[in-house]
Motif scaffolding. Structure first.
Motif, PDB file in Angstrom:
ATOM      1  N   LYS A  78      -8.745  -7.332  -2.656  1.00  0.00           N
ATOM      2  CA  LYS A  78      -8.156  -8.535  -2.088  1.00  0.00           C
ATOM      3  C   LYS A  78      -7.412  -8.210  -0.787  1.00  0.00           C
ATOM      4  O   LYS A  78      -7.531  -8.926   0.210  1.00  0.00           O
ATOM      5  CB  LYS A  78      -7.180  -9.137  -3.100  1.00  0.00           C
ATOM      6  CG  LYS A  78      -7.134 -10.634  -3.039  1.00  0.00           C
ATOM      7  CD  LYS A  78      -6.565 -11.205  -4.314  1.00  0.00           C
ATOM      8  CE  LYS A  78      -6.650 -12.718  -4.224  1.00  0.00           C
ATOM      9  NZ  LYS A  78      -6.312 -13.333  -5.498  1.00  0.00           N
ATOM     10  N   LEU A  79      -6.651  -7.131  -0.844  1.00  0.00           N
ATOM     11  CA  LEU A  79      -5.894  -6.731   0.344  1.00  0.00           C
ATOM     12  C   LEU A  79      -6.848  -6.272   1.458  1.00  0.00           C
ATOM     13  O   LEU A  79      -6.666  -6.598   2.630  1.00  0.00           O
ATOM     14  CB  LEU A  79      -4.910  -5.615  -0.029  1.00  0.00           C
ATOM     15  CG  LEU A  79      -4.000  -5.072   1.072  1.00  0.00           C
ATOM     16  CD1 LEU A  79      -3.205  -6.203   1.742  1.00  0.00           C
ATOM     17  CD2 LEU A  79      -3.044  -4.027   0.494  1.00  0.00           C
ATOM     18  N   ALA A  80      -7.886  -5.541   1.069  1.00  0.00           N
ATOM     19  CA  ALA A  80      -8.868  -5.078   2.055  1.00  0.00           C
ATOM     20  C   ALA A  80      -9.549  -6.280   2.706  1.00  0.00           C
ATOM     21  O   ALA A  80      -9.773  -6.314   3.920  1.00  0.00           O
ATOM     22  CB  ALA A  80      -9.898  -4.173   1.381  1.00  0.00           C
ATOM     23  N   TYR A  81      -9.860  -7.265   1.888  1.00  0.00           N
ATOM     24  CA  TYR A  81     -10.516  -8.477   2.386  1.00  0.00           C
ATOM     25  C   TYR A  81      -9.605  -9.191   3.381  1.00  0.00           C
ATOM     26  O   TYR A  81     -10.037  -9.594   4.470  1.00  0.00           O
ATOM     27  CB  TYR A  81     -10.848  -9.389   1.201  1.00  0.00           C
ATOM     28  CG  TYR A  81     -11.536 -10.671   1.595  1.00  0.00           C
ATOM     29  CD1 TYR A  81     -12.850 -10.661   2.054  1.00  0.00           C
ATOM     30  CD2 TYR A  81     -10.869 -11.887   1.501  1.00  0.00           C
ATOM     31  CE1 TYR A  81     -13.486 -11.838   2.423  1.00  0.00           C
ATOM     32  CE2 TYR A  81     -11.495 -13.070   1.852  1.00  0.00           C
ATOM     33  CZ  TYR A  81     -12.807 -13.054   2.326  1.00  0.00           C
ATOM     34  OH  TYR A  81     -13.426 -14.213   2.683  1.00  0.00           O
ATOM     35  N   LYS A  82      -8.344  -9.300   3.001  1.00  0.00           N
ATOM     36  CA  LYS A  82      -7.388  -9.964   3.873  1.00  0.00           C
ATOM     37  C   LYS A  82      -7.330  -9.240   5.222  1.00  0.00           C
ATOM     38  O   LYS A  82      -7.338  -9.867   6.284  1.00  0.00           O
ATOM     39  CB  LYS A  82      -6.015  -9.932   3.197  1.00  0.00           C
ATOM     40  CG  LYS A  82      -5.013 -10.916   3.762  1.00  0.00           C
ATOM     41  CD  LYS A  82      -3.766 -10.948   2.889  1.00  0.00           C
ATOM     42  CE  LYS A  82      -2.529 -10.771   3.759  1.00  0.00           C
ATOM     43  NZ  LYS A  82      -1.342 -10.450   2.978  1.00  0.00           N
ATOM     44  N   ARG A  83      -7.315  -7.930   5.143  1.00  0.00           N
ATOM     45  CA  ARG A  83      -7.256  -7.151   6.386  1.00  0.00           C
ATOM     46  C   ARG A  83      -8.562  -7.281   7.173  1.00  0.00           C
ATOM     47  O   ARG A  83      -8.545  -7.355   8.406  1.00  0.00           O
ATOM     48  CB  ARG A  83      -6.972  -5.690   6.068  1.00  0.00           C
ATOM     49  CG  ARG A  83      -5.522  -5.478   5.663  1.00  0.00           C
ATOM     50  CD  ARG A  83      -5.289  -4.066   5.171  1.00  0.00           C
ATOM     51  NE  ARG A  83      -3.881  -3.807   4.937  1.00  0.00           N
ATOM     52  CZ  ARG A  83      -3.423  -2.718   4.342  1.00  0.00           C
ATOM     53  NH1 ARG A  83      -4.272  -1.772   3.930  1.00  0.00           N
ATOM     54  NH2 ARG A  83      -2.133  -2.527   4.151  1.00  0.00           N
ATOM     55  N   ALA A  84      -9.663  -7.330   6.454  1.00  0.00           N
ATOM     56  CA  ALA A  84     -10.953  -7.456   7.134  1.00  0.00           C
ATOM     57  C   ALA A  84     -11.044  -8.804   7.846  1.00  0.00           C
ATOM     58  O   ALA A  84     -11.538  -8.903   8.960  1.00  0.00           O
ATOM     59  CB  ALA A  84     -12.087  -7.307   6.122  1.00  0.00           C
ATOM     60  N   ARG A  85     -10.551  -9.822   7.176  1.00  0.00           N
ATOM     61  CA  ARG A  85     -10.599 -11.162   7.775  1.00  0.00           C
ATOM     62  C   ARG A  85      -9.608 -11.292   8.923  1.00  0.00           C
ATOM     63  O   ARG A  85      -9.813 -12.082   9.834  1.00  0.00           O
ATOM     64  CB  ARG A  85     -10.276 -12.235   6.716  1.00  0.00           C
ATOM     65  CG  ARG A  85     -11.296 -12.325   5.614  1.00  0.00           C
ATOM     66  CD  ARG A  85     -12.600 -12.872   6.108  1.00  0.00           C
ATOM     67  NE  ARG A  85     -12.571 -14.329   6.199  1.00  0.00           N
ATOM     68  CZ  ARG A  85     -13.560 -15.056   6.685  1.00  0.00           C
ATOM     69  NH1 ARG A  85     -14.633 -14.442   7.166  1.00  0.00           N
ATOM     70  NH2 ARG A  85     -13.482 -16.368   6.728  1.00  0.00           N
ATOM     71  N   GLY A  86      -8.556 -10.523   8.840  1.00  0.00           N
ATOM     72  CA  GLY A  86      -7.563 -10.556   9.915  1.00  0.00           C
ATOM     73  C   GLY A  86      -8.111  -9.973  11.206  1.00  0.00           C
ATOM     74  O   GLY A  86      -7.503 -10.080  12.254  1.00  0.00           O
ATOM     75  N   GLY A  87      -9.306  -9.385  11.149  1.00  0.00           N
ATOM     76  CA  GLY A  87      -9.935  -8.795  12.328  1.00  0.00           C
ATOM     77  C   GLY A  87      -9.265  -7.478  12.674  1.00  0.00           C
ATOM     78  O   GLY A  87      -8.227  -7.125  12.140  1.00  0.00           O
ATOM     79  N   LEU A  88      -9.930  -6.750  13.525  1.00  0.00           N
ATOM     80  CA  LEU A  88      -9.355  -5.459  13.888  1.00  0.00           C
ATOM     81  C   LEU A  88      -8.857  -5.501  15.318  1.00  0.00           C
ATOM     82  O   LEU A  88      -9.399  -6.168  16.137  1.00  0.00           O
ATOM     83  CB  LEU A  88     -10.409  -4.359  13.734  1.00  0.00           C
ATOM     84  CG  LEU A  88     -10.595  -3.903  12.286  1.00  0.00           C
ATOM     85  CD1 LEU A  88     -11.784  -2.970  12.176  1.00  0.00           C
ATOM     86  CD2 LEU A  88      -9.356  -3.202  11.772  1.00  0.00           C
TER      87      LEU A  88
END
Lengths: 292, 145, 782
Positions: free
Chosen positions: A282-292
Motif C-alpha cells: 500500500k505504501l509502495a503504491y502510494k509512493r509510486a502514484r506520487g510519481g518520482l
C-alpha cells in the motif's frame, strides 16, 4: 570468555585481485568488510575463521552511481551513506527505508551494503531489498567476474552462491522510473534488533494504477531471505484494490516458513508477513502514484 | 528433540544388523568427519566439523554402541561438545524382517543440544541436527542397498 | 552583613557532583584498576544445566602459554571454599566437584598473564559431563519424582512461608458478593546493570592482608562474612567498592569469581583480576522475580474491597541466595494489601530449587514489593472491570484515608503517612482522565483499541528497624561519620554504597542543610571498609531513610558542639545563642555572629577550656519504622489490531516520597525506574527450554528499551512527609520500577477487556496480544 575470539590471521588486501588471491590461498578465510556481524560472531565463538581478509583498503568499492543503466552500489558502501544520500532518499525509498532501520547508527557507520548482503542471515534487511528490486550481484573470483541474480544468490542461512574465493564487488539495482515506488516495513522487538518480520516491496504501476511489475522480498520469514514469487506474479496486470492486496499478502504468507524463536512463534510471524506485505504494498503504491 | 525415519532393504535383518553393528563401517557415514579413532568394538572417537554457513566448528564426539540385540535392536549414543555446546544423541534402531523378503530399519533419535549455540537459535539447531542425522541414515541405507 | 553563601541544601535541584568525573570518564570502576604484576582470571562454564562431572582434565590448559594457575572445585575443597554461605542461610557452590546445576555455571578457573592467554587456555580444559535430567519449572520441581537439584537437600522445596490470617481471610471470601482471581507469572528478568560483575583481589603475603576491589553494594557485609568463613581477622581484610556502574540488587551477591580470584591471588602471590563480560554475566549472575502466583480479591457488590489472598511458588534457582532480612524469607511481600483498607489478607509462598542460577534479586525493589504491588494492582483492576466500576473510582473508594495514618495494615505494617487519593486525583487531572475515557468510548464504537491503566502503589522501604530487621544477625542501621576540618571543609563517610544514585550529592545536601556548609565543601566517601563506618550497604531504597537520617543526626550532634564553641567565641551563654543556617548569633543581636567555618576553626584553635578539640560526629541510625512512599501512575495505550503492538501514548507519574532532597535526582530516579518498568512490561524476559538452555543470555537476545521506544514520562509529585524520619524523607529509588508494570498491563488489558480478555502475562509481546485478538476474532490482516 566471550569477548575474545579464537586465534586468526589478518591480512589487508589492497585490490580486488589481491583479495581474491588471498581468499584463494589462505586456509578457511573470510572477508572482513564492516565487521558488524562477523566480529560479534567471532567473539561469541559462533564462528572461528582461521584467516580474515580485510577489504576496507581496497580503493573505489564505496560508491553510488546511477549514471548508467542501473544504480550501482559498491560493496563497501557504508549503510550510513545510503541513509544520508539524497539520491537514495528521493529515488529509492525502499533502500532508504531499509537502511534507516538496520541496527543502530554506530553499526550503520561501519556496516556495508555488500557485507549485509553476503552475511545472508534470514534477519538481515538488505537481502530482502535486493530480492524485491531484482538486483544483480557482481562477484570477482580467480576465473574472473560473474553476475548473479539476487533470486539465486541466497542459498541458505549464512550461505550465498559465492565461492569461498569470490568477492562481491557491486550490487546493481534496476533504475527507478516514473511509476515506481517501494517501501520496507520492519516489525522489531526494539529499535536496532533483527526483524521479527520484514517486508520489502517494490512496485511499478502504469497511469491507471495497474501493476506493471512488482518485487517482494521477505526478512526473517524463512531460514533464509526469500522472495514472495507467487504474490508477485499474481499482482502483475492488476489494479491494486484492497482485495487484490489481500490476496497478494495471503500468497506471500503462504510462501513464508519462519522459525519459532525468541522473536515470536512461527504462526505469528506468518501472520505478520501478511499484515506487513499488505501495508508495504500500500505504501509502495502510494509512493509510486506520487510519481518520482 | 526427537527425529525418526525408516528404510526398507532387500537384505535380511541379520545382514543389516551385521553391517550396522560394526562401528568401523557405521563411522564412515558420519557426516563432515574430520578424524576418527576406533577405541573398541563399542566405542569410537570422532571429530566432526559441523555447522551452517560460516557458523561452523569442530565437535569432538564419542560414539558408543549401547545396546546389541542381534537381528532386532541396536542402540547408539553420541556424546560430545563443540562451539561451546554439549551434544547428546541417543539413537535406537529397530530391525524387522518383511514377509515379502528384505527388512525394515526404523530409527528414532533423541537429540539434545545445550549451550551457546542452542541458546542462539533454537529453530536452527533442531533443523540442522535433523539434517545431519538424516544424512547419516541416508548414507547407511545407500550402502545397504 | 556578609552575603549568605549558596549551600544547595534540602530541595535544591543542584546537578550531581559526581557526574563531572563520570561524564569525563575519570571515574574508577573495578576494571580500571591495574596493579603491578596483575594476572587475569577467566572461567570454563558449563553448557549443561544439570550434569554430573565425570572428569576434568586441566593438563593442556596448564601447559598453555602464559597460564599461571588452573583452579577447580577440588582445589577449593581443602580450604572449605567449594561452597560458601548465602545471605539466606543456604549455601552456594563456588566451583563444582560433583555436578553442575545450571547452564553457564563456573566450572574451572584459569589464571594467565593476559586476558587473551586466559581465554585461549579456557578452551583447552576438558570436562566430561554426564547429562542429568533437568528441571527449570519451579512448579514441576515441587512435584514428586522431579529431578533433585540439590542432593545435599534431598528436596527441591526451599521454604514455606505464610503471612496474615488465613481463617479470617477465608471467612471474608465466603461472605463476599464478588470474588475475582487470576493466575499470573512475573517473569524472570535480569537487572542489566551497565557494568558487569568483577573484582581485583590482592593478597599481600607479608602483611597477611587480602584486599579486594569488587563490584559490591555492601562491602562491610562481604568483609564480615569473608572473615567468618576464612578465619582471617576482620581487620586484615579490606573490601573496596569503587565506582559502581549500577547494582539494582544484583551486586549484593558474592559470585564465584570473587572467591576464586582471592584464592588465586593467594596461590600465585599476584593480584588477580576477574571481570565478567556481558555474555558471561547475563546468564550466570542472579536473577529477579520468577514468581508464579494465584491472587484473589473479595469485595462487596458496592465495590468495598474486603480481603486479598495469594498462593505462590517462587523460583530460586539452584541456591537460595536472596539478600532478604533474616526474618523475611520472602521479603516484604506482605505489603501486598497495598494502598487499600482491607479487612484481612493471607499469603503463602513455597520456594523451589531449579536448574537455573540463583534468583531472588530485589531488582530495584525493596524485597519482593514489586511482585506484591503487581498482584494487588492487577486484581483491583480486574475487580473494577468485573463490577463495572471505573478503576479510578474503585481505588478512590477503597484507599486508606489520610486521617487513618499512621495506619496499621492487617499484615501488621504501620504505614507512616499517605494521601493516596491526593496522588491519584492529581494524576487523573494531569492526564485528563475523564476526557480519555470519553475518547476510549468513541474509539470502541469505531473498533479501535485504546486502554487506560492505573497503578496506585504503596512501597515499603528503608530497612530497617533493629527490632525486626537484620541480615545474618547484623542490624540494618544506617551509619554516618562526619568530620569538619579547621577550615570548615567536611569529609563525610557512610556505610552505604552509591551505584549511581547520587549519594555524593544528596548526602552533601543533607549536611549542607544541617550545618550550613556549601556542598562544594563537603566530600562524601563510601565503599572502603578501612575508612567507612560499618553499614549494610545500598539496596531496597534504604540509603536516604537510614544513612541519610544518620547524616542529619550526626550533623545535629556537630551543631550542638558547635553551638557551645560559638557561645564561647561570642562570649554569650549557650542558651542565648541562636542557630541560623550557616551561623550562630546572639539572641537579639543578629549582627553579632560566628559562621560555622569560624566555629570549626576555633574547634581546633580556640575551643573552650575543658572541651575536647575537634568537630566531628558519628551516628548509627536505627530507624523507628519503615517509610512508605507511594504514588499513582496512569498509562494510555493504543493497540494495533494487525501487529498486536501496544504503543504507550502517554504516561503520567505522580510520586510522593516525602520531603525531597534533590528534585533533579528524584526525577532521574523516577525516569530510570519507569523505563525499567516499561522494559519489564513489554520486552524483558529470561526464558529456559526443557533442557535448561537459557534464552536471553546477552543483549542481542535480551532486549532492554532504548530512548526510541521509551515513552515520554510526565512526572509530578505530592509531598507527604514521613513523620518519623529526621528530614521527613522516604526514599524513592524503587517506586517507579515497583509501581509501573501494573499500570502498563492494566492499560493493555483495559483495551482488550470488552473482548473478554482478563489478563496477559508480561512481557506484553505483540505476538501475545495478536494471539488474543485472533482468538476473539478481532485481529486484522492488514
Amino acid at each position: 570468555m566471550f569477548v575474545i575470539p579464537d586465534r586468526f590471521s589478518y591480512t589487508v588486501a589492497h585490490s580486488v585481485e589481491e583479495a581474491v588471491e588471498l581468499l584463494h590461498t589462505l586456509e578457511d578465510s573470510k572477508v572482513l568488510a564492516g565487521g558488524q556481524s562477523l566480529i560479534p560472531f567471532m567473539k561469541l565463538g559462533y564462528a572461528s575463521p582461521k584467516s580474515l581478509v580485510d577489504i576496507n583498503r581496497i580503493p573505489n568499492l564505496d560508491y553510488l552511481d546511477d549514471s548508467g543503466e542501473s544504480l550501482k552500489i559498491g560493496a563497501l558502501t557504508r549503510i550510513s551513506r545510503l541513509c544520508d544520500s539524497e539520491l537514495v532518499a528521493k529515488d529509492y525509498p525502499l533502500i532508504h527505508d531499509a537502511a534507516l532501520q538496520i541496527a543502530d547508527p554506530l553499526v550503520r557507520n561501519l556496516g556495508t551494503f555488500g557485507g549485509n548482503v553476503c552475511h545472508a542471515d534470514m534477519g538481515d534487511d538488505l537481502p530482502a531489498v535486493c530480492l524485491a528490486m531484482n538486483a544483480e550481484m557482481v562477484a570477482s573470483g580467480p576465473s574472473g567476474q560473474r553476475v548473479l541474480a539476487a533470486k539465486d544468490f541466497f542459498v541458505d542461512r549464512f550461505t550465498t552462491l559465492l565461492a569461498s574465493d569470490e568477492l562481491l564487488t557491486e550490487v546493481r539495482i534496476p533504475k527507478n522510473r516514473r511509476g515506481c515506488g517501494g517501501a520496507y516495513l520492519k516489525l522489531e522487538r526494539r529499535v536496532g534488533d533483527y526483524a521479527i518480520v520484514g517486508v520489502a516491496a517494490q512496485l511499478e504501476v502504469d497511469g491507471d494504477g495497474v501493476c506493471r511489475s512488482v518485487g517482494i522480498g521477505l526478512t526473517s520469514a524463512s531460514t533464509k531471505p526469500i522472495k514472495a514469487s507467487e504474490a508477485e506474479s499474481w499482482l502483475v496486470g492488476k489494479s491494486l484494490s484492497d482485495e487484490v492486496l489481500d490476496k497478494a499478502s495471503t500468497l506471500a504468507m503462504n510462501t513464508s516458513n519462519p522459525l519459532s524463536d525468541i522473536r515470536g512463534p512461527a504462526e505469528y510471524k506468518k501472520a505478520m508477513v501478511k499484515v506487513l506485505t499488505h501495508r508495504a504494498l500500500k505504501l509502495a503504491y502510494k509512493r509510486a502514484r506520487g510519481g518520482l | 528433540m526427537k527425529f525418526e525415519g525408516s528404510y526398507q532393504f532387500p537384505k535380511s535383518s541379520s545382514e543389516v544388523y551385521s553391517y550396522i553393528s560394526d562401528l568401523r563401517r557405521v563411522s564412515e557415514c558420519i557426516p563432515d568427519l574430520k578424524s576418527l579413532e576406533i577405541k573398541s568394538e563399542d566405542e569410537a572417537l570422532a571429530t566432526v566439523r559441523a555447522g551452517i554457513g560460516f557458523i561452523r566448528g569442530d565437535f569432538n564426539l564419542r560414539f558408543n554402541v549401547t545396546q546389541r540385540s542381534p537381528h532386532t535392536n541396536l542402540g547408539y549414543a553420541v556424546h560430545g561438545s563443540g562451539l561451546g555446546s554439549g551434544v547428546d544423541i541417543s539413537i535406537t534402531v529397530q530391525l524387522e524382517d518383511l514377509s515379502t523378503g528384505g527388512s525394515t530399519l526404523s530409527w528414532v533419535a533423541d537429540t539434545k543440544v545445550v549451550g551457546r549455540v542452542a541458546s542462539m537459535a533454537q529453530g536452527m539447531i533442531s533443523s540442522q541436527a535433523e539434517k545431519i542425522i538424516k544424512q547419516f541414515f541416508e548414507c547407511l541405507s545407500q550402502r545397504l542397498r | 552583613m556578609t552575603e549568605v553563601p549558596v549551600i544547595h541544601g534540602m530541595g535544591s535541584a543542584v546537578k550531581r557532583k559526581e557526574d563531572v568525573r563520570f561524564i569525563q570518564g575519570r571515574d574508577t570502576y573495578v576494571d580500571d584498576i591495574s596493579l603491578p604484576g596483575m594476572v587475569y582470571l577467566d572461567f570454563v562454564r558449563s553448557p549443561y544445566a544439570h550434569a554430573r562431572i565425570r572428569s576434568i582434565s586441566t593438563e593442556r590448559a596448564k601447559g598453555a602459554p602464559g597460564v599461571v594457575a588452573v583452579i577447580t572445585g577440588k582445589d577449593l575443597q581443602p580450604l572449605g571454599l567449594d561452597w560458601i554461605p548465602t545471605l539466606s542461610g543456604d549455601k552456594m557452590m563456588v566451583l563444582p566437584t560433583e555436578k553442575v546445576v545450571f547452564q553457564m555455571q563456573e566450572v574451572v578457573g584459569v589464571v594467565a598473564e593476559s586476558r587473551y592467554a586466559a581465554a585461549d587456555a579456557v578452551k583447552l580444559v576438558e570436562v566430561d559431563y554426564e547429562p542429568l535430567p533437568v528441571v527449570t519449572d519451579p512448579k514441576k520441581a515441587l512435584e514428586e519424582g522431579s529431578p533433585i537439584v540439590r542432593e545435599d537437600k534431598r528436596t527441591n522445596h526451599v521454604f514455606h512461608w505464610e503471612a496474615g490470617d488465613r481463617e479470617a481471610t477465608d471467612r471474608l471470601f465466603e461472605q463476599a458478593d464478588v470474588v475475582v482471581g487470576q493466575d499470573m507469572y512475573y517473569q524472570r528478568i535480569h537487572v542489566s546493570y551497565m557494568e558487569p560483575c568483577g573484582c581485583v583481589a590482592y593478597y599481600d603475603s607479608v602483611k597477611g592482608t587480602p584486599t579486594i576491589w569488587m563490584t559490591t553494594q555492601a562491602p562491610h557485609v562481604v568483609r564480615t562474612v569473608a572473615s567468618l568463613i576464612t578465619k582471617i581477622p576482620e581487620n586484615k581484610i579490606r573490601i573496596i567498592s569503587p565506582d559502581i556502574g549500577g547494582g539494582f540488587g544484583g551486586k549484593v551477591y558474592v559470585y564465584p569469581g570473587s572467591i576464586v580470584a582471592a584464592v588465586a591471588s593467594i596461590v600465585t602471590g599476584r593480584p588477580v583480576k576477574w571481570v565478567n563480560d556481558r555474555s558471561d554475566d547475563h546468564p550466570s549472575t542472579a536473577f529477579a522475580r520468577d514468581f508464579h502466583m494465584r491472587a484473589e480479591l473479595a469485595a462487596k457488590r458496592d465495590g468495598t474491597l474486603l480481603a486479598f489472598r495469594v498462593k505462590a511458588v517462587s523460583d530460586h534457582g539452584a541456591f537460595f541466595g536472596d539478600a532478604n532480612p533474616s526474618k523475611f524469607p520472602f521479603g516484604l511481600f506482605s505489603i501486598c494489601t497495598g494502598s487499600y483498607d482491607l479487612k484481612a489478607a493471607f499469603v503463602e509462598v513455597d520456594g523451589a530449587y531449579t536448574n537455573k542460577p540463583q534468583g531472588g534479586i530485589a531488582y530495584r525493589c525493596s524485597f519482593r514489593v514489586t511482585e506484591a504491588v503487581y498482584a494487588i494492582e492487577r486484581l483491583v483492576d480486574i475487580m473494577a472491570h468485573r463490577l463495572g466500576i471505573d478503576p479510578a473510582e474503585l481505588r478512590l473508594k477503597n484507599f486508606i484515608p489520610p486521617e487513618k495514618f499512621p495506619y496499621r495494615s492487617v499484615m501488621g505494617w504501620v504505614y507512616d503517612s499517605g494521601n493516596y487519593a491526593g496522588a491519584l486525583r492529581k494524576a487523573m487531572e494531569k492526564i485528563g482522565y475523564e476526557e480519555l475515557r470519553r475518547e476510549q468510548e468513541e474509539k470502541r464504537k469505531r473498533g479501535e483499541l485504546m486502554g487506560i491503566g492505573i497503578s496506585s502503589f504503596t512501597e515499603i522501604v528503608g530497612a530497617g528497624p533493629s527490632h525486626t530487621f537484620d541480615i545474618l544477625g547484623i542490624k540494618m542501621f544506617g551509619s554516618a561519620e562526619i568530620r569538619i576540618h579547621p577550615t570548615g571543609k567536611v569529609i563525610a563517610r557512610f556505610g552505604t554504597r552509591s551505584q549511581g544514585q547520587g549519594h555524593e550529592t544528596t548526602y552533601a545536601q543533607i549536611i549542607a542543610e544541617e550545618l550550613g556548609i556549601p556542598i562544594e565543601d563537603i566530600t562524601v566517601e563510601e565503599g572502603d571498609t578501612d575508612t567507612a563506618p560499618y553499614g549494610l550497604g545500598t539496596y531496597a531504597s534504604r540509603s536516604t531513610p537510614t544513612a541519610g537520617a544518620a547524616a542529619a543526626v550526626a550533623s545535629r550532634k556537630i551543631r550542638e558542639k558547635a553551638k557551645k564553641i560559638a557561645a564561647h567565641l561570642l562570649e554569650a551563654r549557650e542558651e542565648d545563642v541562636v542557630w541560623e543556617r550557616g551561623r550562630f548569633y546572639v539572641k537579639g543581636a543578629p549582627a553579632k555572629y560566628k559562621t560555622i567555618q569560624e566555629v570549626a576553626f576555633a574547634a581546633y584553635t580556640n575551643h573552650p577550656p575543658g572541651m575536647e578539640a575537634g568537630l566531628e560526629a558519628v551516628h548509627y541510625y536505627d530507624p523507628p519504622n519503615m517509610t512508605f512512599p507511594f504514588g499513582s501512575y496512569i498509562c494510555v495505550v493504543d493497540i494495533d489490531r494487525g501487529t498486536g503492538e501496544a504503543k504507550v501514548r502517554r504516561f503520567v507519574a505522580v510520586d510522593d516520597c516525602g520531603n525531597i532532597i534533590n528534585p533533579l535526582i528524584v526525577d532521574g530516579q523516577i525516569h530510570g525506574g519507569l523505563t525499567m518498568g516499561f522494559g519489564t512490561a513489554f520486552m524483558e524476559e529470561i526464558g529456559y527450554d526443557q533442557d535448561g538452555n537459557i534464552y536471553g543470555a546477552n543483549f542481542m537476545d535480551y532486549t532492554i528499551p532504548t530512548a526510541v521506544e521509551t515513552p515520554k514520562w510526565e512526572t509530578d509529585k505530592t509531598v507527604t512527609p514521613s513523620p518519623h524520619h529526621p528530614l521527613g524523607a522516604k526514599g524513592v529509588g524503587e517506586s517507579a520500577t515497583v509501581g509501573s508494570p501494573a499500570a502498563f498491563v492494566n492499560a493493555v488489558v483495559d483495551a482488550l477487556w470488552p473482548l473478554g480478555v482478563t489478563h496477559i502475562d508480561m512481557p506484553l509481546y505483540p505476538w501475545k496480544i495478536r494471539r488474543l485478538l485472533e482468538e476473539k476474532g478481532y485481529a486484522l490482516d492488514k
